[in-house]
Design a protein around this motif. Structure first.
Motif, mmCIF file in Angstrom:
data_model
loop_
_atom_site.group_PDB
_atom_site.id
_atom_site.type_symbol
_atom_site.label_atom_id
_atom_site.label_comp_id
_atom_site.label_asym_id
_atom_site.label_seq_id
_atom_site.Cartn_x
_atom_site.Cartn_y
_atom_site.Cartn_z
ATOM 1 N N LEU A 484 0.815 -1.212 0.000
ATOM 2 C CA LEU A 484 0.000 0.000 0.000
ATOM 3 C C LEU A 484 0.853 1.269 0.000
ATOM 4 C CD1 LEU A 484 -2.781 -1.075 2.531
ATOM 5 C CD2 LEU A 484 -3.006 -0.783 0.062
ATOM 6 N N ASN A 485 1.927 1.275 0.723
ATOM 7 C CA ASN A 485 2.758 2.471 0.829
ATOM 8 C C ASN A 485 4.100 2.293 0.128
ATOM 9 O OD1 ASN A 485 0.808 3.786 2.493
ATOM 10 N ND2 ASN A 485 1.540 2.585 4.238
ATOM 11 N N GLU A 486 4.115 1.413 -0.860
ATOM 12 C CA GLU A 486 5.357 1.122 -1.558
ATOM 13 C C GLU A 486 5.351 1.760 -2.949
ATOM 14 O OE1 GLU A 486 7.854 -0.403 -0.244
ATOM 15 O OE2 GLU A 486 6.942 -1.225 1.578
ATOM 16 N N LYS A 487 6.545 1.944 -3.491
ATOM 17 C CA LYS A 487 6.725 2.421 -4.853
ATOM 18 C C LYS A 487 7.680 1.491 -5.578
ATOM 19 C CE LYS A 487 5.960 7.378 -4.031
ATOM 20 N NZ LYS A 487 6.549 8.736 -4.173
ATOM 21 N N ILE A 488 7.477 1.347 -6.866
ATOM 22 C CA ILE A 488 8.389 0.574 -7.688
ATOM 23 C C ILE A 488 9.115 1.531 -8.632
ATOM 24 C CG2 ILE A 488 6.615 0.023 -9.422
ATOM 25 C CD1 ILE A 488 8.061 -2.664 -9.804
ATOM 26 N N HIS A 489 10.415 1.383 -8.691
ATOM 27 C CA HIS A 489 11.260 2.265 -9.508
ATOM 28 C C HIS A 489 11.639 1.511 -10.781
ATOM 29 C CE1 HIS A 489 14.322 5.455 -10.169
ATOM 30 N NE2 HIS A 489 14.984 4.471 -10.773
ATOM 31 N N ILE A 490 11.307 2.090 -11.936
ATOM 32 C CA ILE A 490 11.642 1.490 -13.227
ATOM 33 C C ILE A 490 12.421 2.522 -14.028
ATOM 34 C CG2 ILE A 490 10.777 0.355 -15.302
ATOM 35 C CD1 ILE A 490 8.219 -0.290 -13.833
ATOM 36 N N GLU A 491 13.624 2.140 -14.432
ATOM 37 C CA GLU A 491 14.494 3.046 -15.181
ATOM 38 C C GLU A 491 14.853 2.427 -16.517
ATOM 39 O OE1 GLU A 491 18.559 5.717 -14.495
ATOM 40 O OE2 GLU A 491 18.024 4.092 -13.104
ATOM 41 N N VAL A 492 14.805 3.252 -17.548
ATOM 42 C CA VAL A 492 15.215 2.819 -18.885
ATOM 43 C C VAL A 492 16.666 3.232 -19.082
ATOM 44 C CG1 VAL A 492 14.767 2.961 -21.354
ATOM 45 C CG2 VAL A 492 12.862 3.062 -19.732
ATOM 46 N N LEU A 493 17.507 2.244 -19.347
ATOM 47 C CA LEU A 493 18.936 2.471 -19.520
ATOM 48 C C LEU A 493 19.362 2.041 -20.921
ATOM 49 C CD1 LEU A 493 20.108 0.998 -16.098
ATOM 50 C CD2 LEU A 493 19.937 3.417 -16.667
ATOM 51 N N GLY A 503 29.593 3.194 -20.481
ATOM 52 C CA GLY A 503 28.978 1.884 -20.662
ATOM 53 C C GLY A 503 27.473 1.919 -20.532
ATOM 54 N N LYS A 504 26.960 2.712 -19.581
ATOM 55 C CA LYS A 504 25.524 2.811 -19.362
ATOM 56 C C LYS A 504 25.104 4.270 -19.405
ATOM 57 C CE LYS A 504 25.230 -1.308 -16.433
ATOM 58 N NZ LYS A 504 24.823 -1.830 -15.103
ATOM 59 N N GLU A 505 23.883 4.461 -19.857
ATOM 60 C CA GLU A 505 23.335 5.817 -19.953
ATOM 61 C C GLU A 505 21.861 5.778 -19.599
ATOM 62 O OE1 GLU A 505 22.723 9.368 -23.287
ATOM 63 O OE2 GLU A 505 23.866 7.564 -23.761
ATOM 64 N N SER A 506 21.429 6.645 -18.714
ATOM 65 C CA SER A 506 20.027 6.691 -18.297
ATOM 66 C C SER A 506 19.203 7.449 -19.335
ATOM 67 C CB SER A 506 19.892 7.367 -16.935
ATOM 68 O OG SER A 506 18.533 7.459 -16.566
ATOM 69 N N LEU A 507 18.057 6.829 -19.728
ATOM 70 C CA LEU A 507 17.140 7.440 -20.690
ATOM 71 C C LEU A 507 15.861 7.944 -20.034
ATOM 72 C CD1 LEU A 507 17.466 4.855 -23.613
ATOM 73 C CD2 LEU A 507 18.910 6.828 -23.094
ATOM 74 N N GLY A 508 15.780 7.841 -18.723
ATOM 75 C CA GLY A 508 14.598 8.308 -18.000
ATOM 76 C C GLY A 508 14.110 7.235 -17.034
ATOM 77 N N TYR A 509 13.288 7.653 -16.081
ATOM 78 C CA TYR A 509 12.785 6.714 -15.086
ATOM 79 C C TYR A 509 11.390 7.137 -14.626
ATOM 80 C CZ TYR A 509 13.731 10.218 -11.477
ATOM 81 O OH TYR A 509 13.718 11.357 -10.728
ATOM 82 N N VAL A 510 10.706 6.198 -13.964
ATOM 83 C CA VAL A 510 9.406 6.472 -13.347
ATOM 84 C C VAL A 510 9.379 5.811 -11.978
ATOM 85 C CG1 VAL A 510 8.127 6.688 -15.522
ATOM 86 C CG2 VAL A 510 8.329 4.449 -14.435
ATOM 87 N N GLU A 511 8.587 6.385 -11.084
ATOM 88 C CA GLU A 511 8.309 5.780 -9.792
ATOM 89 C C GLU A 511 6.794 5.672 -9.664
ATOM 90 O OE1 GLU A 511 10.166 7.834 -6.613
ATOM 91 O OE2 GLU A 511 12.143 6.928 -6.984
ATOM 92 N N ILE A 512 6.312 4.453 -9.560
ATOM 93 C CA ILE A 512 4.875 4.185 -9.587
ATOM 94 C C ILE A 512 4.400 3.849 -8.178
ATOM 95 C CG2 ILE A 512 3.056 2.772 -10.611
ATOM 96 C CD1 ILE A 512 4.960 2.204 -12.932
ATOM 97 N N ASN A 513 3.411 4.591 -7.723
ATOM 98 C CA ASN A 513 2.810 4.325 -6.416
ATOM 99 C C ASN A 513 1.897 3.108 -6.546
ATOM 100 O OD1 ASN A 513 1.533 4.360 -3.933
ATOM 101 N ND2 ASN A 513 1.433 6.595 -3.858
ATOM 102 N N LEU A 514 2.140 2.075 -5.766
ATOM 103 C CA LEU A 514 1.408 0.816 -5.873
ATOM 104 C C LEU A 514 0.097 0.824 -5.098
ATOM 105 C CD1 LEU A 514 4.387 -1.677 -5.564
ATOM 106 C CD2 LEU A 514 3.312 -0.777 -7.624
ATOM 107 N N ASN A 515 -0.219 1.914 -4.430
ATOM 108 C CA ASN A 515 -1.476 1.984 -3.691
ATOM 109 C C ASN A 515 -2.676 1.850 -4.630
ATOM 110 O OD1 ASN A 515 -2.972 2.566 -1.145
ATOM 111 N ND2 ASN A 515 -3.617 4.379 -2.286
ATOM 112 N N ASP A 516 -2.609 2.517 -5.793
ATOM 113 C CA ASP A 516 -3.712 2.432 -6.761
ATOM 114 C C ASP A 516 -3.822 1.029 -7.345
ATOM 115 O OD1 ASP A 516 -4.218 5.094 -6.337
ATOM 116 O OD2 ASP A 516 -3.007 5.781 -8.030
#
Length: 546
Positions: A484-493, A503-516
């Protein structure tokens, strides 16, 4: 006077006819025809309001609405295929109508019903516009608008009380705006398993019907009654949200197995194992996995120098098919150098388990699953395990056609297993990383997605040289309580293909609230990537209670 009037009438008719023939012949030979003027073509904005209103209904939909595309190529295709479509459709109608007609034989003094003639005519339907709708689901949605003013020849013969009555359908006109959905999309030809058809509005159907040579539609009051009845009946069956489902692929071929439950495994102990070390002992550990599953096997801890180890360790495995899957247990002797030696193995079919009940197994270890192998007769010791299969709540997710998503119908209170462990709050979090759009790196574009949740990391495969990668990879997280109070972090590399300092480059990320996700059961959405100009990430998340 009567006789004289008759004679004069005959003479006048003869003289008038002869004079008309002479004058007509002269005009036909010597007169010059007037030139036919070319029709004046005027653009729509120059027409008067009254003239524009007269032709407005004939303007195709692709001109009125920019969402609809012009499909002349499709109309040409249907026109060329129509003679063959006519025969195929008529054959299907005959086969479908035969059992329906058979139900009326013997009722109302009806002796026989059959098609005397059946043809859809030479005029194919015309599609006036086609709109393709984009959704986040694995489906293709099309909304064509078609009109068919055909010349079918449909004659039905009804034998009633030894009388043969012919019923003929003529001058059929159909105007309809259906929604055609191909879903779900699957990796098997023709790449969709069902066709779902519904009508966006009541169709317009116009036709004539001749019975015994007379048009019964000319009877006052009958025509509007039949029109209203047909529209109402068709609307009750197929007007959205009512649908007509047409299966294309077999369910077993098109079905994509999804998690249906959790298998709780407690590895208790092992007894009288083989001596594999130099000093007459072993260093055993157990690997657990489900058959028909590509996930990495789970492992117990290593018990050093023991032939009767005790673990009492618990594991949870995701079950997709309890009728065909089995739990595979393999015991190994750990070696510091070289390959680990296998002490034995055993397989337990999940179908022997009763859902919600804990069952203890004392397994005789064998070398392999070949029952005819003579080496399986050698005693290799025993393994004691406890298994509990907990299926997910059925019907927890239902389709919600109005918004293209899903809603949860029941709050659901979990069951408790017989071993006293509360399963009320346990469940499975599924994260499907579908793909990304418009992701662009400064130095390279070989994107992959990295998921971080509760200290655990999982990543997708790398798509080389793509700004719009499609991964379609599913990841599961088994949790003891709702996040309920957790978030999942997903990053596109992006990973460099060559040796370089970048070697690696970040292309953006999102943090999704799992409560919904917990409250809605399922979310399918495209998220704008943070630290990205136009990038989006398509993620489908679902929470299923055990």
């Amino acid at each position: 006077m009567g006789f004289l009037g008759t004679v004069l009438g005959v003479l006048g008719f003869g003289i008038g006819s002869l004079t008309g023939l002479v004058v007509g012949f002269y005009l036909f030979i010597y007169s010059e025809p007037k030139k036919v003027k070319d029709p004046i073509i005027r653009p729509l904005h120059e027409l008067e309001k009254s003239n524009l209103e007269d032709i407005l209904t004939e303007i195709p939909l692709w001109m009125k609405c920019p969402d609809y595309d012009r499909v002349d190529w499709l109309n040409n295709f249907i026109s060329d295929m129509w003679p063959y479509l006519d025969k195929a459709i008529c054959s299907t109608i005959r086969s479908m109508a035969q059992p329906i007609f058979a139900e009326y034989i013997g009722k109302y003094h009806i002796e026989a019903i059959e098609f005397d003639e059946l043809s859809l005519g030479t005029l194919p339907p015309i599609i006036y516009g086609l709109k393709v709708c984009e959704t986040n689901e694995k489906e293709l949605v099309m909304e064509p608008v078609f009109r068919w003013a055909g010349n079918p020849n449909v004659v039905l013969m009804v034998k009633l009380l030894s009388l043969r009555i012919k019923i003929q359908l003529v001058d059929l006109k159909v105007f309809a705006a259906p929604r055609i959905t191909l879903k779900p999309l699957v990796p098997a030809f023709p790449c969709f398993s069902n066709i779902v058809v519904s009508l966006l509005e009541k169709p317009h159907v116009d036709f004539g019907m001749n019975i015994l040579g007379g048009d019964i539609m000319s009877i006052p009051g009958l025509y509007p009654f039949i029109q209203d009845t047909i529209k109402r009946q068709v609307a009750n069956l197929y007007l959205w949200p009512q649908t007509l489902d047409i299966p294309i692929l077999d369910a077993s071929t098109a079905a994509i197995k999804k998690p249906v439950g959790i298998l709780q495994v407690k590895v208790v102990r092992a007894l009288k194992l083989l001596r594999m070390d130099f000093l007459g002992t072993s260093d055993p550990y157990v690997k657990l996995s489900l058959t028909e599953d590509r996930l990495p096997a789970k492992k117990t801890t290593i018990k050093m120098k023991s032939l009767n180890p005790e673990w009492n360790e618990k594991f949870k495995l995701i079950v997709k098919d309890p009728y065909t899957q089995g739990l595979e247990l393999q015991l190994y002797d750990w070696d510091k150098v070289g390959r680990h030696d296998r002490l034995g193995m055993q397989l337990i079919p999940l179908q022997v388990l009763t859902p919600g009940e804990t069952k203890e197994f004392v397994l005789e270890l064998v070398k392999n699953t070949n029952l005819n192998d003579p080496q399986n007769k050698k005693r290799r010791g025993q393994l004691v395990v406890e298994l509990t299969y907990v299926p997910f709540k059925s019907s927890s997710l239902t389709s919600n056609e109005s918004d293209g998503g899903y809603i949860r119908n029941e709050s659901g209170i979990g069951k408790s297993s017989d071993n006293g462990e509360a399963l009320d709050e346990a469940g499975l979090l599924s994260v499907m990383v579908v793909g990304a759009e418009e992701v662009e790196g400064e130095h390279h574009n070989n994107p992959y997605a990295l998921l971080c949740f509760k200290g655990e990391q999982k990543k997708t495969k790398v798509i080389k040289k793509s700004r719009n990668p499609n991964w379609n990879e599913d990841f599961q997280f088994m949790l003891d309580e709702p996040p309920l109070n957790e978030k999942i972090h997903i990053e596109v590399l992006s990973r460099s293909r060559a040796l370089s300092f970048r070697g690696k480059e970040s292309l953006g990320y999102v943090e999704i609230n799992l409560n919904d996700v917990v409250h809605n059961g399922r979310i399918n959405h495209k998220y704008h990537l943070i630290d990205s100009k136009n990038g989006k990430l398509h993620v489908e998340l679902s929470w299923t209670k055990a």
